[in-house]
Enzyme design. Structure first.
Site, PDB file in Angstrom:
ATOM      1  N   TYR A  37       0.781  -1.371   0.146  1.00  0.00           N
ATOM      2  CA  TYR A  37       0.054   0.073  -0.291  1.00  0.00           C
ATOM      3  C   TYR A  37       1.184   0.869   0.158  1.00  0.00           C
ATOM      4  O   TYR A  37       0.370   2.012  -0.750  1.00  0.00           O
ATOM      5  CB  TYR A  37      -1.369   0.267   1.135  1.00  0.00           C
ATOM      6  CG  TYR A  37      -2.012  -1.086   1.059  1.00  0.00           C
ATOM      7  CD1 TYR A  37      -3.644  -0.335   0.973  1.00  0.00           C
ATOM      8  CD2 TYR A  37      -2.449  -2.474   1.176  1.00  0.00           C
ATOM      9  CE1 TYR A  37      -4.557  -1.241   0.676  1.00  0.00           C
ATOM     10  CE2 TYR A  37      -3.122  -3.092   1.044  1.00  0.00           C
ATOM     11  CZ  TYR A  37      -4.671  -2.786   0.600  1.00  0.00           C
ATOM     12  OH  TYR A  37      -5.227  -3.229   0.936  1.00  0.00           O
ATOM     13  N   TYR A  39       4.368   5.125  -2.540  1.00  0.00           N
ATOM     14  CA  TYR A  39       4.898   6.639  -1.465  1.00  0.00           C
ATOM     15  C   TYR A  39       6.613   6.411  -1.555  1.00  0.00           C
ATOM     16  O   TYR A  39       6.875   7.847  -1.395  1.00  0.00           O
ATOM     17  CB  TYR A  39       3.867   6.707  -0.993  1.00  0.00           C
ATOM     18  CG  TYR A  39       2.827   6.366  -0.994  1.00  0.00           C
ATOM     19  CD1 TYR A  39       1.954   7.672  -2.446  1.00  0.00           C
ATOM     20  CD2 TYR A  39       1.381   4.899  -1.211  1.00  0.00           C
ATOM     21  CE1 TYR A  39       0.555   7.873  -2.813  1.00  0.00           C
ATOM     22  CE2 TYR A  39       0.133   5.036  -1.497  1.00  0.00           C
ATOM     23  CZ  TYR A  39      -0.031   6.990  -2.156  1.00  0.00           C
ATOM     24  OH  TYR A  39      -1.861   6.527  -2.235  1.00  0.00           O
TER      25      TYR A  39
END
Length: 714
Positions: free
Chosen positions: A469, A473
Site C-alpha cells: 500500500y 509512496y
C-alpha cells in the site's frame, strides 16, 4: 506660450513613438506655421539653444539614456520575452528623462519623467533577478492572460520586493552569495567589536540579520540564554560560513515560495516544485559530490585507514538504495508482528483544507487568495498540529498504534500525508473516528471536504501485503525506482521523485517518520558490531546466562536485518524509550587539559569540547548500554582533510625515506660498508689459520689452549 507648445509637441511625439501615450495624435504637427516675426525668430533661436543645452546635460548627467548600454544577459533574455509577446522592447520603451523649463525661466530647469507603462513596470520588476528573471517574466505573461495586466504587474512587483533585501537579492548567483556573506560577516564583526555587553551585541547582530530576512530560532535563543552562551550566537553572526549557509537556505525557500505564489507550480505547469529549484539542486548536488570526493576521513591513530567522504556516504542511509531497503525492512517487520498478533492495518490519507491549495481545477484558488496565500510551511504546520491533536486523543483513550507516516506534495506544492497504522482489532473503529474528527475539525462544511479531506482503507491481508500500500509512496519520495510513471502528473517516476525530494529539501520537511517501535539508533549502532558476544567475556561477568542471551539476541537480530526479532527482543512495538532492553549512550565530546599549579605540579582536568562558535558541542552517540554493560560502537577518532593535501603529506613521508637511501647509494656508502665487512672477514680467516697452526704443530696441546679455542668460537 509658443515655447511651451513646442516642448509639449516634442515630448508627445517622442512618447507616441515609444507606444506609451495615445494623446500625441491630438496635436496637429502639420498645422500651418505662424507668421515669421522677429519675436518668433528670437523664440526659435532660444528653442534651438535650449535643445542643445538639454542634449549636453543629458550626455553629461544621464549617459545611460544617450546610447544603448551594455546590459546583463538576464536583461536581454527578459527583454526578448516581452518583445516576443507584446512586440515592443520594454527597455527602450522606458520613459526617457528630458529637461523642461520651470516657470518660463530658462535659468532653472528640472528633469521630467513620465509615468511608466505596465509593460515597463513588469520589466523593471523581473530584470534584476538573474536566472530567475525569465521565470518571473513568463509567469507575468501567463497571469496577464488569465486575470488582468494590473494584477499581474502587482504580483511581480510584490515578488521583486520579497526577493530583494536591502542591497542583496535572493536570486543572486552562488558566487555573489559567497562574496556577500564574506562582506556582511565582516560588517557585523565591526559593528559588535566595541560593544562589551553581550546582550546589546546580540541585539545589534539580530537587527542586521533581520534586514536580510535572517534570524535565530526562538528555541535556539532560549537555550543560549539559559546556558549563558549568548556570545556563541553573536559569533555565528560574525562567521562567513554561517552567513553562507543561512543565505542559501533562506534564498531557496523564498524563491520557491515566490514561484508558488506566481502560480508556476501546478499539475499542468511545473509540478511539485519549480524548475529553477530543481536546477539549483542539481548544481548543489554536483558541487557536494565533488567536495565529498575530494575530502578524506582518516583514523587519527592509523592514517593508513582512510576513505573519501563520498565512499562513506554511499555506505550510509544517505544512499537512496540503502535508505529504501532499511525502510522496507522495518515496515515488513511491523507487518509480521501485526499478523502474528492478529492486529489490523489501516491506511489513512488526510489532506489540508481548501485555503492551503494554490490551484484548483487548473485555476488559481480564490480561497487561497482570500486566506493570504498560505505557504507550504503553513500547510505542513497545520497538518502537524492536526496530527498532534489526534495523538493526544489516542493517549487519552489509552490506545497505542505503530506504523509509518509519509509526507507527499500535491502537484501545486501543498502537502498531504499517508499513514499506514497497525493496531489491535478492537481499536480500529475508535482510531478511525478520532482521526477523522481531527482532520475534519477545520472548516468541515466547505465544498469537497467530506470527500477529499480524509480517507481510510482497511488492509485486506488476503489481497496482499500491507507494505504494497505504501511501496509506491516510499519509492516516489526517495528515488523513483520501480515506478514507470507518476499518476498525479505526466512525469516519469524518476523525474517525479527528483522533484518531490527537491520540494522536501527546499521546504525543510521530514518526509518519513516511523510511529512506535524501538529506537532505530540502537539498531544502527549494533549493526556496527559484527562479532558475537562471548559469554565468558569479562565485560559480561555480571550478567547471568539469560541476560547474556537477551543481549546477544538483540545484536544478532540487528546484524541479520530482522526488524521483527529486534522489536521483540527490545521489548515489543509499544515499548517506551526508558523501557527498552538496550538504550543508546550519548556523550558530549571531552578534551583533556593540563594545568600547572603554583608549586609546579601538573593537574589534568576534563572539559566539555566547544564548537567553533564557543558553545558546548552537542552530545554524540558513542555506544549502547545494557544493564551495567557499556558497549562502545565508535572507538575511533576520525579527522577530515583535503584529499590532495592528505595524499601529498603521506607521499612526502615516503619520499623522505627514499631520498635517504638514494643519498647513501649515491655516496657509495653501501660499497664502503661492504668493503669493511670483507676486510673483517679476511682478518677472521687469517686468525683461524694461525690458531690451527698452533694447535697442530704440537707446541701447544689442546688441553693447554682452551682460551684460544674459545676465542676461535667468538
Amino acid at each position: 506660450m509658443m515655447l511651451d507648445f513646442a516642448l509639449q509637441v516634442d515630448r508627445e511625439v517622442k512618447y507616441a513613438r515609444m507606444g506609451l501615450l495615445g494623446s500625441a495624435s491630438t496635436i496637429d504637427t502639420n498645422a500651418a506655421p505662424q507668421p515669421y516675426t522677429p519675436t518668433a525668430q528670437l523664440l526659435d533661436k532660444r528653442l534651438e539653444q535650449a535643445g542643445k543645452s538639454t542634449q549636453s546635460t543629458i550626455k553629461t548627467k544621464l549617459p545611460c539614456h544617450t546610447k544603448p548600454p551594455v546590459m546583463p544577459e538576464c536583461y536581454n533574455v527578459v527583454a526578448d520575452i516581452f518583445a516576443g509577446e507584446y512586440g515592443i522592447n520594454p527597455y527602450y520603451a522606458a520613459p526617457q528623462p528630458c529637461l523642461v523649463p520651470c516657470d518660463d525661466d530658462w535659468t532653472k530647469k528640472t528633469v521630467f519623467t513620465a509615468e511608466k507603462s505596465w509593460i515597463v513596470r513588469a520589466f523593471d520588476a523581473c530584470k534584476l533577478h538573474r536566472d530567475f528573471a525569465p521565470v518571473m517574466s513568463r509567469a507575468f505573461i501567463n497571469m496577464a492572460k488569465k486575470v488582468d495586466h494590473l494584477e499581474a504587474v502587482r504580483a511581480v512587483e510584490a515578488a521583486n520586493e520579497r526577493l530583494t533585501k536591502m542591497e542583496f537579492r535572493y536570486t543572486s548567483t552562488d558566487e555573489e552569495l559567497c562574496n556577500f556573506a564574506k562582506s556582511k560577516s565582516a560588517y557585523v564583526m565591526r559593528q559588535v567589536a566595541d560593544i562589551e555587553d553581550v546582550t546589546e551585541a546580540f541585539n545589534r547582530a539580530c537587527d542586521i540579520l533581520d534586514d536580510y530576512g535572517l534570524a535565530f530560532r526562538p528555541e535556539q535563543i532560549k537555550k543560549a540564554e539559559d546556558n549563558g552562551e549568548l556570545k556563541s550566537l553573536v559569533n555565528r553572526a560574525t562567521n562567513e560560513i554561517w552567513w553562507r549557509r543561512a543565505l542559501r537556505t533562506r534564498s531557496s525557500l523564498e524563491i520557491e515560495r515566490v514561484a508558488r505564489d506566481l502560480t508556476i507550480v501546478h499539475k499542468n505547469g511545473q509540478a511539485y516544485c519549480s524548475n529553477f529549484s530543481v536546477t539549483r539542486r542539481r548544481q548543489r548536488d554536483a558541487e557536494n559530490k565533488e567536495m565529498l570526493t575530494n575530502t578524506v576521513a582518516y583514523d587519527e591513530d592509523d592514517e593508513s585507514n582512510w576513505y573519501t567522504l563520498n565512499e562513506l556516504a554511499q555506505k550510509s542511509i544517505s544512499n537512496p538504495e540503502i535508505r529504501r531497503a532499511e525502510m522496507f525492512v522495518r515496515l515488513k517487520g511491523f507487518e509480521n508482528i501485526a499478523q502474528a498478533n492478529k492486529h489490523v492495518g489501516m491506511f489513512y490519507t488526510p489532506t489540508c483544507p481548501s485555503r492551503f491549495h494554490s490551484v484548483s481545477n487548473n485555476k488559481v484558488n480564490q480561497a487561497w487568495l482570500d486566506a493570504g496565500c498560505p505557504s507550504t510551511q503553513d500547510a505542513h504546520d497545520y497538518m502537524t498540529a492536526m496530527f498532534a491533536d489526534f495523538r493526544k486523543a489516542l493517549d487519552k483513550a489509552e490506545i497505542k498504534v505503530y506504523g509509518l507516516r509519509v509526507v507527499e506534495p500535491h502537484a501545486d506544492g501543498c502537502p498531504h500525508w499517508h499513514l499506514l497504522l497497525f493496531m489491535e482489532k478492537r481499536h480500529e473503529k475508535m482510531v478511525t473516528k478520532l482521526f477523522r474528527a481531527a482532520a475534519m475539525k477545520d472548516t468541515p462544511n466547505e465544498s469537497g471536504a467530506k470527500k477529499y479531506r480524509f480517507t481510510s482503507q482497511a488492509i485486506d491481508w488476503d489481497k496482499g501485503s500491507a507494505v504494497g500500500y505504501v511501496a509506491k509512496y516510499l519509492s516516489k519520495n526517495i528515488d523513483g525506482k520501480h515506478i514507470a510513471s507518476d499518476r498525479s502528473t505526466v512525469l516519469e517516476g524518476v523525474e517525479a521523485a527528483e522533484r518531490v525530494v527537491t520540494w522536501a529539501r527546499v521546504n525543510r520537511i521530514r518526509q518519513f517518520q516511523f510511529i512506535g517501535g524501538p529506537s532505530v539508533t540502537v539498531w544502527r549502532e549494533l549493526r556496527r558490531l559484527r562479532e558475537e558476544f562471548k559469554e565468558d567475556d569479562a565485560l559480561f561477568n555480571h550478567l547471568d546466562e539469560g541476560e547474556w542471551l537477551t543481549l546477544e539476541n538483540v545484536r544478532r537480530a540487528a546484524d541479520t536485518s530482522d526488524w521483527e526479532a529486534f522489536c521483540l527482543a527490545m521489548g515489543g512495538v509499544f515499548v517506551r524509550r526508558n523501557g527498552q532492553t538496550i538504550r543508546p549512550e550519548y556523550q558530549v565530546p571531552q578534551i583533556m587539559q593540563k594545568l600547572i599549579d603554583e608549586w609546579g605540579e601538573e593537574h589534568t582536568t576534563t572539559l566539555a569540547s566547544k564548537t567553533r562558535y564557543g558553545d558546548n558541542a552537542s552530545a554524540r552517540v558513542i555506544g549502547v548500554v545494557f544493564k551495567a554493560a557499556f558497549l562502545a560502537t565508535r572507538g575511533r577518532t576520525w579527522k577530515t582533510e583535503n584529499k590532495e593535501k592528505f595524499l601529498r603529506g603521506t607521499k612526502r613521508i615516503m619520499t623522505g625515506v627514499t631520498d635517504i637511501f638514494e643519498v647513501l647509494e649515491n655516496e657509495g656508502e653501501y660499497q664502503r660498508m661492504a668493503d669493511e665487512q670483507y676486510e673483517q672477514y679476511q682478518q677472521y680467516l687469517q686468525r683461524v689459520d694461525e690458531l690451527e697452526a698452533f694447535a697442530f704443530e704440537g707446541d701447544i696441546g689442546a688441553s693447554e689452549a682452551p682460551h684460544l679455542l674459545l676465542d676461535l668460537c667468538q
